[in-house]
Design an enzyme around this catalytic site. Structure first.
Site, PDB file in Angstrom:
ATOM      1  N   TYR A 114      14.241 -15.263  40.462  1.00 40.86           N
ATOM      2  CA  TYR A 114      15.154 -15.027  39.322  1.00 40.86           C
ATOM      3  C   TYR A 114      16.015 -16.459  39.271  1.00 40.86           C
ATOM      4  CZ  TYR A 114      16.081 -10.608  36.767  1.00 40.86           C
ATOM      5  OH  TYR A 114      16.001  -9.807  35.859  1.00 40.86           O
ATOM      6  N   GLU A 164      18.159 -17.595  36.449  1.00 41.07           N
ATOM      7  CA  GLU A 164      19.087 -17.780  35.108  1.00 41.07           C
ATOM      8  C   GLU A 164      19.724 -18.918  35.028  1.00 41.07           C
ATOM      9  OE1 GLU A 164      21.204 -14.113  34.464  1.00 41.07           O
ATOM     10  OE2 GLU A 164      19.263 -12.935  34.279  1.00 41.07           O
ATOM     11  N   ASP A 215      10.274 -23.733  12.266  1.00 44.88           N
ATOM     12  CA  ASP A 215       9.261 -22.716  13.221  1.00 44.88           C
ATOM     13  C   ASP A 215       7.647 -23.232  13.176  1.00 44.88           C
ATOM     14  OD1 ASP A 215       7.757 -20.886  14.245  1.00 44.88           O
ATOM     15  OD2 ASP A 215       9.044 -19.111  13.434  1.00 44.88           O
ATOM     16  N   THR A 220       5.818 -21.211  19.561  1.00 38.20           N
ATOM     17  CA  THR A 220       5.075 -20.569  20.702  1.00 38.20           C
ATOM     18  C   THR A 220       4.158 -21.373  21.317  1.00 38.20           C
ATOM     19  OG1 THR A 220       3.262 -19.852  19.197  1.00 38.20           O
ATOM     20  CG2 THR A 220       4.667 -18.159  19.639  1.00 38.20           C
ATOM     21  N   LYS A 257      -0.648 -20.376  20.580  1.00 36.79           N
ATOM     22  CA  LYS A 257      -1.360 -20.367  19.207  1.00 36.79           C
ATOM     23  C   LYS A 257      -2.292 -21.693  19.219  1.00 36.79           C
ATOM     24  CE  LYS A 257       1.701 -17.308  16.947  1.00 36.79           C
ATOM     25  NZ  LYS A 257       3.046 -17.180  17.112  1.00 36.79           N
ATOM     26  N   ARG A 317       1.085 -17.273  27.185  1.00 36.89           N
ATOM     27  CA  ARG A 317       1.960 -16.724  26.153  1.00 36.89           C
ATOM     28  C   ARG A 317       3.196 -17.014  26.352  1.00 36.89           C
ATOM     29  NH1 ARG A 317       0.527 -13.300  22.331  1.00 36.89           N
ATOM     30  NH2 ARG A 317      -1.818 -13.683  23.089  1.00 36.89           N
TER      31      ARG A 317
HETATM   32  N1  DSN Z   1       2.363 -12.366  15.579  1.00 35.60           N
HETATM   33  C1  DSN Z   1       2.193 -13.856  15.238  1.00 35.60           C
HETATM   34  C2  DSN Z   1       1.181 -14.134  14.253  1.00 35.60           C
HETATM   35  O1  DSN Z   1       0.187 -13.414  14.330  1.00 35.60           O
HETATM   36  O2  DSN Z   1       1.426 -14.984  13.409  1.00 35.60           O
HETATM   37  C3  DSN Z   1       3.617 -14.193  14.585  1.00 35.60           C
HETATM   38  O3  DSN Z   1       4.432 -13.672  15.246  1.00 35.60           O
END
Ligand code: DSN
Length: 475
Positions: free
Chosen positions: A63, A65, A240, A269, A272, A278
């Protein structure tokens, strides 16, 4: 890849199987499914083996935090190290003043960004007290006051059906509940963001926050212009970049297309186009850094040490020249895919792409997105259905299918491969027919002509075996 990595993974799976064989079996099967399908989901990728390995350790067991050097638990020196290293790489990679690498997902990162903007921008005794306090110090009446103050604030993001994300103020997401929201869309003729209309809406609505960024918009955004509009109305510009972080990191989006010099806060994120584990992260100007660092415990649970370790590796990998080559190829491949589809009669939202994704409007084939997605899956082509602007079929059935190039580009696919992928997709769409029920054409059921799935699957296997996933990993 050495033989020993194969044997290490084999032993890991055997060890997992000794506790629960179904988990080991599903894990093996997932590798084989990912190897044998054309993964075209625009938000997915394949992380490197070092990145995956970093997530399978005891760094998970702590942990931590708080922030580096300022934790609510003892014994955090190693978590401090991985968090600092990850932040250092992220700041260098993106040229950002400050990186916060704790968010567990993109939605968490966006919530941290919203909280940081609210706490930094909104003047209120409750918020001032909160900045100096921990969550536990707040009374019920403080929370009630906060709820009231939040709801008075305004956010303006891209609408879901124009390609924005749920968290950009959609009414069925908490962002649409905690703020008054007004969305901007795209021009009905071109499908592109209409900056003049956006400016006019912002002037009328006067949002505290303008959100730029998307999950299903196949074009680049002019962030310099977005910042100009934000400044005109006194809004904070929040970008974003979850979908296109890899294109920013890889220097495909530069100048006015690079959000970092223009946004006050950027959230993303890591998994991607950035090709990491992730998770999420936030970049901020120095002005917002302290507010962002309050993400945990304001919005987040304890940081995941194993995932921050993996983020550190992914950011380090993205700083290499080979990542820039990869990112450029992602965009080149997306153009080849779009051109391949267009010349085979597939209608594309905005007529093409200049990022990593393509949004097909399958209504000209008489199909819903759901039918097209399912028929493509029958042939081993993994995609996701997606609304198109002003979609008559709504968000469940949809009229669109979103596809992207980050994953297959990681496997080594180039333009000619993507032209073939376009051909395979077009074959499936042209040979799929909606089923007619007594009530009329079904929005979900369909028939894919005999032999098409096998033929497409066979050709896909050839393309995939020419570009193996995790070559040398024998499992
Ligand atoms: N789930 C993601 C996507 O596929 O674009 C966005 O949150």
């Amino acid at each position: 890849m050495t033989a020993s990595v194969s044997s290490i993974y084999s032993q890991i799976l055997d060890t997992i199987a000794s506790v629960e064989p179904r988990v080991a079996d599903a894990t093996r099967q997932e590798l084989s499914d990912q190897r044998e399908s054309l993964k075209l989901i625009a938000s997915e990728n394949y992380a490197s083996l070092p990145t995956l390995m970093a997530m399978g350790t005891w760094m998970s067991d702590k942990y931590a935090e708080g922030t580096v050097g300022h934790r609510f638990y003892a014994g955090c020196r190693n978590i401090d190290t991985v968090e600092s290293v990850a932040a250092e790489h992220a700041e260098a990679l993106f040229g950002a003043d400050h990186a916060y690498v704790q968010p567990h997902s993109g939605i968490d990162a966006n919530l941290v960004a919203y909280w940081a903007i609210l706490s930094h921008r909104v003047e209120s005794p409750t918020l001032a007290r909160l900045q100096a306090a921990t969550v536990n110090d707040l009374s019920e009446s403080d929370w009630e006051a906060l709820r009231h103050e939040f709801n008075a604030q305004k956010v303006m993001g891209m609408s879901l059906d124009a390609g924005g994300h749920l968290t950009h103020g959609f009414r069925h997401n908490i962002s649409g509940k905690m703020f008054q929201q007004h969305s901007y869309g795209t021009n009905p003729d071109t499908g592109l963001i209409d900056y003049d209309a956006l400016r006019a809406t912002a002037k009328e609505f006067r949002p505290l926050i303008i959100v730029a960024g998307y999950s299903a918009y196949p074009r680049r955004v002019n962030f310099a212009l977005m910042r100009e509009i934000a400044d005109e109305v006194g809004a904070t510009l929040f970008v974003d970049m979850a979908h296109f972080a890899g294109l920013v990191a890889g220097k495909v989006f530069t100048g006015e297309e690079n959000p970092i010099p223009y946004a006050h806060i950027v959230a993303s994120t890591t998994h991607k186009s950035l090709r990491g584990p992730r998770g999420g992260f936030v970049l901020a100007t120095s002005e917002y850094a302290d507010a962002v660092d309050k993400g945990c415990p304001m919005v987040l649970g304890g940081p995941l040490g194993h995932v921050m370790a993996a983020k550190a590796l992914a950011f380090a990998e993205a700083r290499t020249p080979s990542f820039q080559t990869y990112a450029a190829q992602v965009a080149t491949n997306a153009k080849a895919l779009a051109e391949g589809l267009s010349k085979r009669g597939v209608r594309l939202v905005t007529g093409g792409t200049d990022n990593h994704l393509v949004l097909m409007d399958v209504s000209s084939f008489g199909l819903t997105g759901r039918q097209a997605e399912s028929a493509l899956l029958d042939a081993g082509v993994v995609t996701n259905r997606n609304s198109v602007p002003r979609d008559p079929n709504g968000a469940w059935y949809t009229s669109g299918v979103r596809i992207g190039t980050p994953a297959l580009t990681t496997r080594g696919f180039t333009e000619s491969d993507f032209d073939e992928v376009a051909d395979l997709i077009a074959q499936v769409l042209a040979n799929t027919t909606p089923t007619t029920t007594p009530k009329g054409p079904s929005k979900a059921k369909y028939v894919l002509a005999d032999g098409v799935a096998d033929r497409v699957h066979a050709r896909a296997q050839e393309l995939l075996s020419d570009n193996p996933l995790y070559p040398g990993l024998e499992l």
